[in-house]
Scaffold this active site. Structure first.
Site, PDB file in Angstrom:
ATOM      1  N   GLU A 137       0.758  -1.327  -0.065  1.00 40.43           N
ATOM      2  CA  GLU A 137       0.030  -0.086   0.110  1.00 40.43           C
ATOM      3  C   GLU A 137       1.107   1.208   0.138  1.00 40.43           C
ATOM      4  O   GLU A 137       1.890   1.196   0.567  1.00 40.43           O
ATOM      5  CB  GLU A 137      -0.765   0.072   1.439  1.00 40.43           C
ATOM      6  CG  GLU A 137      -2.434  -0.554   0.995  1.00 40.43           C
ATOM      7  CD  GLU A 137      -3.394   0.614   0.407  1.00 40.43           C
ATOM      8  OE1 GLU A 137      -2.710   1.304  -0.486  1.00 40.43           O
ATOM      9  OE2 GLU A 137      -4.343   0.658   0.850  1.00 40.43           O
ATOM     10  N   ASP A 138       0.402   2.341  -0.717  1.00 40.36           N
ATOM     11  CA  ASP A 138       1.204   3.415  -0.503  1.00 40.36           C
ATOM     12  C   ASP A 138       1.033   4.292   0.818  1.00 40.36           C
ATOM     13  O   ASP A 138       1.915   4.500   1.307  1.00 40.36           O
ATOM     14  CB  ASP A 138       0.584   4.605  -1.764  1.00 40.36           C
ATOM     15  CG  ASP A 138      -0.874   4.679  -1.647  1.00 40.36           C
ATOM     16  OD1 ASP A 138      -1.455   3.994  -0.996  1.00 40.36           O
ATOM     17  OD2 ASP A 138      -1.468   5.282  -2.548  1.00 40.36           O
ATOM     18  N   ASP A 183      -4.255   5.512   6.145  1.00 38.94           N
ATOM     19  CA  ASP A 183      -4.620   6.982   6.628  1.00 38.94           C
ATOM     20  C   ASP A 183      -5.905   6.550   7.825  1.00 38.94           C
ATOM     21  O   ASP A 183      -5.561   6.087   8.893  1.00 38.94           O
ATOM     22  CB  ASP A 183      -5.147   7.743   5.578  1.00 38.94           C
ATOM     23  CG  ASP A 183      -5.661   9.093   6.007  1.00 38.94           C
ATOM     24  OD1 ASP A 183      -5.535   9.615   7.217  1.00 38.94           O
ATOM     25  OD2 ASP A 183      -6.218  10.044   5.183  1.00 38.94           O
ATOM     26  N   PHE A 201      -1.292  16.233   4.274  1.00 35.66           N
ATOM     27  CA  PHE A 201      -1.790  15.788   3.188  1.00 35.66           C
ATOM     28  C   PHE A 201      -0.407  15.734   2.317  1.00 35.66           C
ATOM     29  O   PHE A 201       0.146  16.737   2.102  1.00 35.66           O
ATOM     30  CB  PHE A 201      -2.788  16.509   2.350  1.00 35.66           C
ATOM     31  CG  PHE A 201      -3.443  15.732   1.203  1.00 35.66           C
ATOM     32  CD1 PHE A 201      -4.448  14.757   1.413  1.00 35.66           C
ATOM     33  CD2 PHE A 201      -2.997  15.777  -0.063  1.00 35.66           C
ATOM     34  CE1 PHE A 201      -4.849  14.031   0.202  1.00 35.66           C
ATOM     35  CE2 PHE A 201      -3.557  15.057  -1.098  1.00 35.66           C
ATOM     36  CZ  PHE A 201      -4.551  14.201  -0.863  1.00 35.66           C
ATOM     37  N   ARG A 223       1.742  12.695  -8.944  1.00 32.64           N
ATOM     38  CA  ARG A 223       2.064  11.402  -8.685  1.00 32.64           C
ATOM     39  C   ARG A 223       3.726  11.235  -9.488  1.00 32.64           C
ATOM     40  O   ARG A 223       4.233  10.482  -8.786  1.00 32.64           O
ATOM     41  CB  ARG A 223       1.396  10.245  -9.350  1.00 32.64           C
ATOM     42  CG  ARG A 223      -0.106  10.304  -9.225  1.00 32.64           C
ATOM     43  CD  ARG A 223      -0.551   8.980  -9.721  1.00 32.64           C
ATOM     44  NE  ARG A 223      -2.343   8.836  -9.727  1.00 32.64           N
ATOM     45  CZ  ARG A 223      -2.881   8.448  -8.502  1.00 32.64           C
ATOM     46  NH1 ARG A 223      -2.243   7.897  -7.389  1.00 32.64           N
ATOM     47  NH2 ARG A 223      -4.209   8.559  -8.784  1.00 32.64           N
TER      48      ARG A 223
HETATM   49  P1  IMP Z   1      -7.669   5.347   3.969  1.00 30.07           P
HETATM   50  O1  IMP Z   1      -8.825   4.458   3.827  1.00 30.07           O
HETATM   51  O2  IMP Z   1      -8.030   6.445   4.724  1.00 30.07           O
HETATM   52  O3  IMP Z   1      -6.801   4.498   5.037  1.00 30.07           O
HETATM   53  O4  IMP Z   1      -6.852   5.986   2.908  1.00 30.07           O
HETATM   54  C1  IMP Z   1      -5.990   5.273   1.991  1.00 30.07           C
HETATM   55  C2  IMP Z   1      -6.256   5.822   0.754  1.00 30.07           C
HETATM   56  O5  IMP Z   1      -6.631   7.271   0.414  1.00 30.07           O
HETATM   57  C3  IMP Z   1      -4.573   5.793   0.186  1.00 30.07           C
HETATM   58  O6  IMP Z   1      -4.491   4.434  -0.620  1.00 30.07           O
HETATM   59  C4  IMP Z   1      -4.471   6.996  -0.637  1.00 30.07           C
HETATM   60  O7  IMP Z   1      -5.037   6.685  -2.023  1.00 30.07           O
HETATM   61  C5  IMP Z   1      -5.587   8.045  -0.068  1.00 30.07           C
HETATM   62  N1  IMP Z   1      -4.776   8.947   0.671  1.00 30.07           N
HETATM   63  C6  IMP Z   1      -4.685   9.051   2.164  1.00 30.07           C
HETATM   64  N2  IMP Z   1      -3.911   9.862   2.711  1.00 30.07           N
HETATM   65  C7  IMP Z   1      -3.491  10.576   1.645  1.00 30.07           C
HETATM   66  C8  IMP Z   1      -2.331  11.587   1.324  1.00 30.07           C
HETATM   67  O8  IMP Z   1      -2.197  12.270   2.025  1.00 30.07           O
HETATM   68  N3  IMP Z   1      -2.241  11.940   0.053  1.00 30.07           N
HETATM   69  C9  IMP Z   1      -2.720  11.221  -0.957  1.00 30.07           C
HETATM   70  N4  IMP Z   1      -3.589  10.246  -0.934  1.00 30.07           N
HETATM   71  C10 IMP Z   1      -3.760   9.771   0.396  1.00 30.07           C
END
Ligand code: IMP
Length: 310
Positions: free
Chosen positions: A222-223, A226, A275, A288
């Site tokens: 995973e990138d 959050d 962010f 990106r």
């Molecule tokens: P989660 O479901 O809230 O954990 O969000 C995960 C997804 O939200 C990641 O795979 C990213 O695509 C996107 N995301 C969350 N935080 C960021 C950020 O700071 N920058 C860019 N994309 C983010």
């Protein structure tokens, strides 16, 4: 916060249609939870905080949401500082009296940045966002990925590994990580939809894996994690396909914002509540291609996108 009576016997609302939300932000939050299949109840319980000598309740606290599967209460606050201070006091009292109950306060800025993340609501379409501060340079990222690759290779020695990436944010990370794992590895990708503020949608697989993962050792790459809602949903799906093992490697961990607490087996960097873009990560599909990871802010601003004082 709309307190339900302490002795309320009617079941708490669990759908947007049933709930009479006190605030628009609560409805938006409920939609987001619905999208990720996180079951919720609206104001299901009132916690007495102070009683008179004859046992009457003098003060109580009713968190806005209860997330059933996570056993977690959420209080949203869109209020100004003075009222937030009172909420803090109540929360502290609640934690003293009910130490086994987990409750989390989401500030307006948390909530707004949740929506900003999905490119809706918070930030004016015309507003120019720009890179503010480099958090990790290309060489720092490379060095850390080398360490992750070695740890992964060590752990999976003698086994065949399938790396599963979630598109599109993971592209750079996957390309670099796989070259640092000195094992026979296969790779595969999945695309899942993300929240777009739609009233009805639910997270769905837009493009599924081409490999069968049953009885295989799977490492989800995973990138960024959050809130954890995306990963939670994904792991549920993958677990149902009965892999031999299922683990997670995330480049970035925004731990401060976690709602769904998931164990991450490998983490590149723990980052602050900002962010970020670059190295695969986007804001509305841009940035990106930056070779580094940087914070993103509205041009001319010192604060993060969509942030607001609590
Ligand atoms: P989660 O479901 O809230 O954990 O969000 C995960 C997804 O939200 C990641 O795979 C990213 O695509 C996107 N995301 C969350 N935080 C960021 C950020 O700071 N920058 C860019 N994309 C983010």
């Amino acid at each position: 916060m709309n307190a339900r009576p302490f002795d309320a016997r009617s079941p708490a609302p669990t759908t947007i249609e049933e709930a009479r939300f006190a605030h628009e932000s609560e409805e938006e939050f409920a939609r987001l939870l619905d999208f990720y299949g996180v079951r919720w109840q609206y104001e299901p319980r009132t916690f007495p905080l102070q009683r008179s000598d004859d046992g009457r309740i003098l003060e109580a606290f009713s968190p806005d949401f209860y997330l059933v599967d996570l056993d977690l209460y959420i209080e949203l606050t869109t209020l100004r500082q003075g009222l937030v201070t009172d909420k803090h006091r109540k929360l502290r009292r609640m934690r003293e009296l009910y130490p086994n109950v987990e409750v989390k306060l989401l500030y307006r800025r948390d909530y707004v940045s949740l929506l900003t993340k999905y490119g809706i609501g918070a930030v004016n379409e015309q507003e120019q966002m720009s890179v503010s501060e480099v958090l990790y340079s290309a060489s720092e990222i490379e060095r850390r990925i080398g360490e992750l690759g070695s740890a992964i290779a060590h752990h999976y020695q003698g086994r065949e590994l399938l790396l599963v990436g979630v598109l599109k944010g993971v592209t750079c990370f996957m390309a670099d990580l796989m070259r640092h794992v000195a094992l026979p590895v296969s790779i595969d990708f999945m695309t899942i939809s993300s929240y777009d503020g739609d009233r009805t949608g639910a997270v769905r697989v837009v493009q599924d894996l081409s490999e069968n993962i049953a009885a295989r050792h799977v490492l989800v790459v995973e990138d960024i994690v959050d809130t954890g809602m995306t990963l939670n949903h994904l792991l549920r799906q993958l677990r149902a396909r009965e892999p031999a093992s299922l683990a997670v490697c995330a480049l970035l961990d925004k731990r401060a914002r976690r709602l769904v607490d998931l164990p991450l087996d490998y983490v590149g960097f723990e980052i602050p509540d900002e962010f970020v873009v670059g190295y695969g990560l986007d804001y509305r599909q841009r940035f990106r291609n930056l070779p580094f990871i940087a914070t993103l802010r509205p041009e001319g601003s010192a604060r993060g996108p969509g942030t607001d004082s609590p």
